[in-house]
Design a protein around this motif. Structure first.
Motif, PDB file in Angstrom:
ATOM      1  N   LYS A 180       0.824  -1.213   0.000  1.00 14.21           N
ATOM      2  CA  LYS A 180       0.000   0.000   0.000  1.00 14.21           C
ATOM      3  C   LYS A 180       0.860   1.266   0.000  1.00 14.21           C
ATOM      4  O   LYS A 180       0.438   2.307  -0.513  1.00 14.21           O
ATOM      5  CB  LYS A 180      -0.924  -0.005   1.217  1.00 14.21           C
ATOM      6  CG  LYS A 180      -2.032  -1.055   1.168  1.00 14.21           C
ATOM      7  CD  LYS A 180      -2.921  -0.959   2.385  1.00 14.21           C
ATOM      8  CE  LYS A 180      -4.123  -1.900   2.288  1.00 14.21           C
ATOM      9  NZ  LYS A 180      -3.724  -3.319   2.313  1.00 14.21           N
ATOM     10  N   MET A 181       2.050   1.183   0.591  1.00  8.78           N
ATOM     11  CA  MET A 181       2.915   2.356   0.678  1.00  8.78           C
ATOM     12  C   MET A 181       3.659   2.638  -0.625  1.00  8.78           C
ATOM     13  O   MET A 181       4.052   3.780  -0.882  1.00  8.78           O
ATOM     14  CB  MET A 181       3.933   2.165   1.806  1.00  8.78           C
ATOM     15  CG  MET A 181       3.313   2.091   3.193  1.00  8.78           C
ATOM     16  SD  MET A 181       4.526   1.692   4.470  1.00  8.78           S
ATOM     17  CE  MET A 181       5.399   3.258   4.605  1.00  8.78           C
ATOM     18  N   LEU A 182       3.856   1.624  -1.437  1.00 11.98           N
ATOM     19  CA  LEU A 182       4.728   1.780  -2.606  1.00 11.98           C
ATOM     20  C   LEU A 182       4.239   2.806  -3.634  1.00 11.98           C
ATOM     21  O   LEU A 182       5.042   3.615  -4.117  1.00 11.98           O
ATOM     22  CB  LEU A 182       4.943   0.425  -3.273  1.00 11.98           C
ATOM     23  CG  LEU A 182       5.882  -0.528  -2.526  1.00 11.98           C
ATOM     24  CD1 LEU A 182       5.932  -1.891  -3.231  1.00 11.98           C
ATOM     25  CD2 LEU A 182       7.281   0.062  -2.425  1.00 11.98           C
ATOM     26  N   PRO A 183       2.937   2.824  -4.020  1.00  9.73           N
ATOM     27  CA  PRO A 183       2.534   3.777  -5.072  1.00  9.73           C
ATOM     28  C   PRO A 183       2.853   5.238  -4.752  1.00  9.73           C
ATOM     29  O   PRO A 183       3.492   5.928  -5.579  1.00  9.73           O
ATOM     30  CB  PRO A 183       1.032   3.519  -5.216  1.00  9.73           C
ATOM     31  CG  PRO A 183       0.866   2.093  -4.812  1.00  9.73           C
ATOM     32  CD  PRO A 183       1.838   1.892  -3.691  1.00  9.73           C
ATOM     33  N   PRO A 184       2.467   5.789  -3.578  1.00  7.83           N
ATOM     34  CA  PRO A 184       2.806   7.187  -3.323  1.00  7.83           C
ATOM     35  C   PRO A 184       4.311   7.428  -3.210  1.00  7.83           C
ATOM     36  O   PRO A 184       4.813   8.471  -3.664  1.00  7.83           O
ATOM     37  CB  PRO A 184       2.096   7.500  -2.002  1.00  7.83           C
ATOM     38  CG  PRO A 184       1.836   6.187  -1.366  1.00  7.83           C
ATOM     39  CD  PRO A 184       1.624   5.240  -2.488  1.00  7.83           C
ATOM     40  N   PHE A 185       5.042   6.502  -2.643  1.00  6.77           N
ATOM     41  CA  PHE A 185       6.486   6.684  -2.521  1.00  6.77           C
ATOM     42  C   PHE A 185       7.167   6.655  -3.894  1.00  6.77           C
ATOM     43  O   PHE A 185       8.106   7.405  -4.150  1.00  6.77           O
ATOM     44  CB  PHE A 185       7.089   5.631  -1.588  1.00  6.77           C
ATOM     45  CG  PHE A 185       7.059   6.037  -0.136  1.00  6.77           C
ATOM     46  CD1 PHE A 185       8.147   6.644   0.454  1.00  6.77           C
ATOM     47  CD2 PHE A 185       5.920   5.816   0.631  1.00  6.77           C
ATOM     48  CE1 PHE A 185       8.118   7.041   1.784  1.00  6.77           C
ATOM     49  CE2 PHE A 185       5.881   6.193   1.967  1.00  6.77           C
ATOM     50  CZ  PHE A 185       6.978   6.812   2.548  1.00  6.77           C
ATOM     51  N   LEU A 189       5.683  11.081  -3.476  1.00  6.59           N
ATOM     52  CA  LEU A 189       4.703  11.730  -2.605  1.00  6.59           C
ATOM     53  C   LEU A 189       4.649  11.104  -1.215  1.00  6.59           C
ATOM     54  O   LEU A 189       3.753  11.403  -0.431  1.00  6.59           O
ATOM     55  CB  LEU A 189       3.306  11.644  -3.252  1.00  6.59           C
ATOM     56  CG  LEU A 189       3.167  12.272  -4.644  1.00  6.59           C
ATOM     57  CD1 LEU A 189       1.781  11.989  -5.206  1.00  6.59           C
ATOM     58  CD2 LEU A 189       3.438  13.770  -4.585  1.00  6.59           C
ATOM     59  N   GLY A 190       5.598  10.226  -0.920  1.00  7.29           N
ATOM     60  CA  GLY A 190       5.580   9.535   0.353  1.00  7.29           C
ATOM     61  C   GLY A 190       6.173  10.356   1.478  1.00  7.29           C
ATOM     62  O   GLY A 190       6.859  11.358   1.253  1.00  7.29           O
ATOM     63  N   GLY A 191       5.900   9.933   2.696  1.00  6.15           N
ATOM     64  CA  GLY A 191       6.448  10.611   3.864  1.00  6.15           C
ATOM     65  C   GLY A 191       5.879  10.035   5.141  1.00  6.15           C
ATOM     66  O   GLY A 191       5.056   9.106   5.119  1.00  6.15           O
ATOM     67  N   ALA A 192       6.318  10.581   6.244  1.00  8.33           N
ATOM     68  CA  ALA A 192       5.886  10.105   7.552  1.00  8.33           C
ATOM     69  C   ALA A 192       4.404  10.397   7.776  1.00  8.33           C
ATOM     70  O   ALA A 192       3.820  11.294   7.159  1.00  8.33           O
ATOM     71  CB  ALA A 192       6.720  10.743   8.649  1.00  8.33           C
ATOM     72  N   ILE A 193       3.809   9.636   8.677  1.00 11.23           N
ATOM     73  CA  ILE A 193       2.405   9.808   9.047  1.00 11.23           C
ATOM     74  C   ILE A 193       2.323  10.359  10.463  1.00 11.23           C
ATOM     75  O   ILE A 193       3.026   9.888  11.366  1.00 11.23           O
ATOM     76  CB  ILE A 193       1.653   8.473   8.957  1.00 11.23           C
ATOM     77  CG1 ILE A 193       1.649   7.962   7.510  1.00 11.23           C
ATOM     78  CG2 ILE A 193       0.222   8.609   9.476  1.00 11.23           C
ATOM     79  CD1 ILE A 193       1.079   6.569   7.351  1.00 11.23           C
ATOM     80  N   ALA A 194       1.479  11.375  10.635  1.00  8.28           N
ATOM     81  CA  ALA A 194       1.264  11.999  11.954  1.00  8.28           C
ATOM     82  C   ALA A 194       2.592  12.473  12.533  1.00  8.28           C
ATOM     83  O   ALA A 194       3.375  13.110  11.833  1.00  8.28           O
ATOM     84  CB  ALA A 194       0.528  11.033  12.870  1.00  8.28           C
ATOM     85  N   VAL A 241      13.957   5.453   4.888  1.00 11.91           N
ATOM     86  CA  VAL A 241      14.643   4.305   4.292  1.00 11.91           C
ATOM     87  C   VAL A 241      13.913   3.824   3.041  1.00 11.91           C
ATOM     88  O   VAL A 241      14.550   3.490   2.027  1.00 11.91           O
ATOM     89  CB  VAL A 241      14.770   3.157   5.315  1.00 11.91           C
ATOM     90  CG1 VAL A 241      15.363   1.910   4.666  1.00 11.91           C
ATOM     91  CG2 VAL A 241      15.641   3.594   6.489  1.00 11.91           C
ATOM     92  N   LEU A 242      12.590   3.797   3.074  1.00 10.23           N
ATOM     93  CA  LEU A 242      11.820   3.370   1.906  1.00 10.23           C
ATOM     94  C   LEU A 242      12.047   4.320   0.741  1.00 10.23           C
ATOM     95  O   LEU A 242      12.284   3.883  -0.400  1.00 10.23           O
ATOM     96  CB  LEU A 242      10.334   3.290   2.258  1.00 10.23           C
ATOM     97  CG  LEU A 242       9.389   2.906   1.112  1.00 10.23           C
ATOM     98  CD1 LEU A 242       9.793   1.589   0.484  1.00 10.23           C
ATOM     99  CD2 LEU A 242       7.939   2.843   1.615  1.00 10.23           C
TER     100      LEU A 242
END
Length: 304
Positions: A180-185, A189-194, A241-242
């Motif tokens: 689930k994390m791969l598409p935005p990253f 567009l990925g990053g930390a949550i909260a 890291v991702l």
């Protein structure tokens, strides 16, 4: 060994069957499906029993019973109806399965029961990592895990060796949290949550599968085990890291309010977490192939 598996058509179940069959083990898959997944086509040593829950007679002749059944928890809104389904699929199903195992004339030597690191509770902050001797918390997931684990008590009273699997985030690009994390990253567009400070107790899927066989092949193992890598990280560290593994920037942060708006109470699965270490496995000398996140993600996403 002849292994009976429930939840064998999910990601982890399918991967374990393929992993163990290559090592000479055979399976009886209990599923509502009327045919085996296509991944098992032309593979010998796998039989299907179509059922909602197996009869005691279906469980005869097995060396191991592995129960991985449970409705998804992450990425959904926890309505009252959904929470009831989550509880029923874990607590009630396990209670029924245990009753049937207890009624077998020739019981299995080992009963492996899924649980989760949610047993220890959820927090937005860093803390000293939990071990198997840490007490349970009082939130919804913790109480669920406690009740879930209690259902195996009758098995233990029958002197059947029992191992409870307090599992963290199982990393695989084929499913679960990482998929689930791969598409935005990948889009940058990925990053930390909260806050990003919440713990992520993860394990490479190969280490998870290897640990399952370790329990089956090591008669001295019993009780609850944390199935996590030795080095949990914060959500922010995981994101960095991702992103680095994918060669993408790590610029964005998902605010807690946005996640809460989507998932309500269920948002705690990503806005909170826990740091958990596999103390018992380490003490017993189990060797993790991927003890650090950098190695795990490089292997999963680059094949290195």
């Amino acid at each position: 060994m002849k292994i009976g598996i429930l939840g064998g058509t999910g990601l982890i179940g399918k991967e374990f069957i393929l992993y163990a069959v290559r090592r000479g083990h055979s399976f009886r898959v209990f599923s509502r499906r009327d045919k085996l997944p296509k991944e098992f086509t032309d593979i010998s040593g796998i039989e299907l029993v179509t059922c909602s829950i197996p009869n005691s007679s279906d469980l005869e002749g097995l060396d191991v019973v592995l129960n991985l059944v449970g409705e998804p928890i992450a990425g959904i809104r926890w309505t009252d109806e959904r929470k009831k389904m989550i509880e029923t699929s874990r607590v009630d199903f396990t209670r029924g399965l245990v009753a049937r195992v207890s009624d077998t004339k020739n019981p299995p030597k080992l009963f492996l029961q899924a649980s989760a690191v949610g047993y220890y509770g959820m927090t937005e902050e860093s803390h000293i990592p939990f071990t198997e001797s840490s007490p349970p918390a009082e939130d919804f997931l913790a109480k669920l895990c406690v009740d879930w684990e209690k259902q195996v008590d009758p098995i233990q009273e029958k002197k059947i060796r029992t191992v409870v699997l307090r599992t963290g985030i199982v990393l695989s690009p084929k499913g679960g949290a990482l998929e689930k994390m791969l598409p935005p990253f990948r889009l940058g567009l990925g990053g930390a949550i909260a806050s990003g400070k919440q713990g992520m107790s993860w394990i490479h899927i190969v280490d998870f599968l290897s640990a399952l066989l370790y329990f089956m092949e090591t008669p001295s193992t019993s009780g609850a085990y944390n199935l996590t890598a030795p080095n949990p990280v914060t959500n922010e560290e995981f994101s960095k890291v991702l992103a680095a593994t994918l060669g993408r920037p790590n610029l964005f942060r998902v605010p807690s309010l946005a996640v809460q708006a989507l998932f309500g109470e269920g948002s705690v699965v990503v806005t909170k977490g826990q740091f958990v270490v596999p103390e018992k496995l380490i003490q017993e000398g189990f060797v993790f192939q991927f003890p650090k996140l950098e190695y795990a993600l490089n292997n999963l996403l680059k094949g290195n």
